[in-house]
Design a protein around this motif. Structure first.
Motif, PDB file in Angstrom:
ATOM      1  N   TRP A 150       5.243  -0.839   1.005  1.00 38.19           N
ATOM      2  CA  TRP A 150       6.360  -1.397   0.256  1.00 38.19           C
ATOM      3  C   TRP A 150       6.243  -1.077  -1.227  1.00 38.19           C
ATOM      4  O   TRP A 150       5.167  -1.160  -1.805  1.00 38.19           O
ATOM      5  CB  TRP A 150       6.419  -2.912   0.437  1.00 38.19           C
ATOM      6  N   VAL A 151       7.388  -0.760  -1.849  1.00 39.77           N
ATOM      7  CA  VAL A 151       7.405  -0.523  -3.296  1.00 39.77           C
ATOM      8  C   VAL A 151       7.714  -1.811  -4.054  1.00 39.77           C
ATOM      9  O   VAL A 151       7.352  -1.972  -5.211  1.00 39.77           O
ATOM     10  CB  VAL A 151       8.406   0.597  -3.662  1.00 39.77           C
ATOM     11  N   ASN A 152       8.402  -2.741  -3.412  1.00 38.61           N
ATOM     12  CA  ASN A 152       8.657  -4.068  -3.977  1.00 38.61           C
ATOM     13  C   ASN A 152       8.899  -5.037  -2.821  1.00 38.61           C
ATOM     14  O   ASN A 152       8.633  -4.704  -1.669  1.00 38.61           O
ATOM     15  CB  ASN A 152       9.825  -4.048  -4.975  1.00 38.61           C
ATOM     16  N   GLU A 153       9.405  -6.224  -3.141  1.00 39.21           N
ATOM     17  CA  GLU A 153       9.543  -7.244  -2.093  1.00 39.21           C
ATOM     18  C   GLU A 153      10.421  -6.821  -0.919  1.00 39.21           C
ATOM     19  O   GLU A 153      10.170  -7.208   0.221  1.00 39.21           O
ATOM     20  CB  GLU A 153      10.133  -8.531  -2.690  1.00 39.21           C
ATOM     21  N   PRO A 156       6.870 -11.204   0.335  1.00 40.66           N
ATOM     22  CA  PRO A 156       7.131 -12.115  -0.801  1.00 40.66           C
ATOM     23  C   PRO A 156       6.037 -12.046  -1.850  1.00 40.66           C
ATOM     24  O   PRO A 156       5.266 -12.969  -2.060  1.00 40.66           O
ATOM     25  CB  PRO A 156       7.189 -13.485  -0.121  1.00 40.66           C
ATOM     26  N   THR A 157       5.991 -10.901  -2.527  1.00 42.93           N
ATOM     27  CA  THR A 157       4.962 -10.659  -3.539  1.00 42.93           C
ATOM     28  C   THR A 157       5.426 -11.028  -4.941  1.00 42.93           C
ATOM     29  O   THR A 157       4.618 -11.114  -5.858  1.00 42.93           O
ATOM     30  CB  THR A 157       4.564  -9.182  -3.544  1.00 42.93           C
ATOM     31  N   GLY A 158       6.722 -11.206  -5.121  1.00 46.44           N
ATOM     32  CA  GLY A 158       7.273 -11.435  -6.442  1.00 46.44           C
ATOM     33  C   GLY A 158       7.599 -10.158  -7.187  1.00 46.44           C
ATOM     34  O   GLY A 158       8.151 -10.197  -8.287  1.00 46.44           O
ATOM     35  N   LYS A 159       7.292  -9.013  -6.612  1.00 52.64           N
ATOM     36  CA  LYS A 159       7.544  -7.732  -7.273  1.00 52.64           C
ATOM     37  C   LYS A 159       9.011  -7.358  -7.150  1.00 52.64           C
ATOM     38  O   LYS A 159       9.552  -7.252  -6.048  1.00 52.64           O
ATOM     39  CB  LYS A 159       6.662  -6.643  -6.679  1.00 52.64           C
ATOM     40  N   GLY A 160       9.660  -7.136  -8.296  1.00 59.82           N
ATOM     41  CA  GLY A 160      11.081  -6.831  -8.318  1.00 59.82           C
ATOM     42  C   GLY A 160      11.370  -5.351  -8.241  1.00 59.82           C
ATOM     43  O   GLY A 160      10.479  -4.532  -7.993  1.00 59.82           O
ATOM     44  N   SER A 183       7.519   6.887   1.987  1.00 61.40           N
ATOM     45  CA  SER A 183       6.717   7.039   3.199  1.00 61.40           C
ATOM     46  C   SER A 183       7.012   5.931   4.209  1.00 61.40           C
ATOM     47  O   SER A 183       6.943   6.151   5.424  1.00 61.40           O
ATOM     48  CB  SER A 183       5.223   7.036   2.846  1.00 61.40           C
ATOM     49  N   GLY A 184       7.358   4.723   3.713  1.00 57.00           N
ATOM     50  CA  GLY A 184       7.702   3.625   4.609  1.00 57.00           C
ATOM     51  C   GLY A 184       9.025   3.857   5.303  1.00 57.00           C
ATOM     52  O   GLY A 184       9.154   3.632   6.525  1.00 57.00           O
ATOM     53  N   PHE A 185      10.032   4.291   4.537  1.00 58.96           N
ATOM     54  CA  PHE A 185      11.319   4.621   5.158  1.00 58.96           C
ATOM     55  C   PHE A 185      11.155   5.747   6.184  1.00 58.96           C
ATOM     56  O   PHE A 185      11.762   5.730   7.258  1.00 58.96           O
ATOM     57  CB  PHE A 185      12.332   5.039   4.098  1.00 58.96           C
TER      58      PHE A 185
END
Length: 263
Positions: A234-237, A167-171, A243-245
């Motif tokens: 993570w690239v966004n919320e 929950p960073t707020g990054k869309g 790399s994460g996937f």
């Protein structure tokens, strides 16, 4: 990947006969560079498998059985069900991701809360957490029933539980337009407790998904990937980087895919 298709027309034009149907949301359809989880799974399955994706970004579990993707799911099961080796399902994340989904489940003022449980409205009436989890599980159960009625007895069904979203707020394209933090902020959830609230949601969903594997433990499997990623993955919320996937695919999906004979 040549063995992954997001269009039935494209797959038939290439002469590909899908052996895996991937019914899913943005974790299967993420459009930004690096792609989605399905891009990574396509690299892991045997080369003779073709994956056809159904659904789209923003899909909710309800959409697969009663909503906007109902007809497409039924069509593809009707066309390819008898030849499928597996069906992958990604659903449930969008059911609580978004201000209009998450905010009603939270109490009016959570500023004094010290645990995640204290932030969510109790009970099981409409728009509570328990109501949502039951609704999502019922949609999964109905979808699994449709799949089992359409595919060979040896075909496998694989669910997954995402990871602990940030929950960073990054869309989706940067900025401060995320799916989670606006609702948490509006409910005055203490910043130090916001990540725990999302973890609580994912854990509650995981409990429901585990129950679904009991429908047939030899056919229904759950990839438990929550807890795999770090905040830097993570690239966004809601969505991991490429790399994460890849990390989730190789660390959590690969053992399951190997066990059911797809690798």
């Amino acid at each position: 990947m040549d063995n992954v298709y997001w269009s039935w027309d494209a797959s038939t034009a290439d002469g590909g006969n899908p052996s895996i149907l991937a019914i899913g949301d943005s974790w299967f359809w993420f459009p930004l560079p690096g792609g989605s989880l399905i891009n990574q799974l396509g690299k892991l399955v045997n080369a003779d498998h073709y994956i056809l994706a159904v659904g789209n970004n923003g899909a909710e579990a309800f959409d697969y059985v009663e909503g906007k993707y109902r007809k497409d799911v039924r069509r593809q099961l009707g066309l390819h069900g008898p030849s499928l080796s597996a069906v992958f399902i990604s659903g449930g994340g969008n059911d609580f991701a978004g201000f209009n989904d998450l905010r009603p489940m939270l109490n009016d003022d959570c500023s004094q809360a010290t645990t995640p449980e204290q932030c969510f409205r109790p009970g099981n009436d409409a728009r509570t957490l328990e109501w949502l989890m039951t609704k999502t599980a019922d949609s999964h159960r109905a979808l699994i029933g449709q799949i089992m009625a359409s595919v060979p007895p040896a075909a496998k069904i694989v669910l997954h539980n995402y990871d602990y979203a940030q929950p960073t707020g990054k869309g989706p394209f940067g900025g401060n337009s995320g799916w989670l933090k606006p609702a948490l902020d509006d409910a005055q959830v203490p910043t130090a407790l916001q990540a725990d609230c999302i973890r609580y949601l994912i854990d509650r969903m995981t409990t429901k998904l585990r129950v679904l594997t009991a429908i047939d433990p030899n056919r229904v499997f759950l990839v438990e990937s929550a807890g795999t990623l770090t905040p830097q993955d993570w690239v966004n919320e809601l969505h991991p980087k490429e790399s994460g996937f890849k990390k989730i695919a190789r660390q959590k999906w690969l053992p399951v895919l190997t066990a059911i004979g797809l690798t």
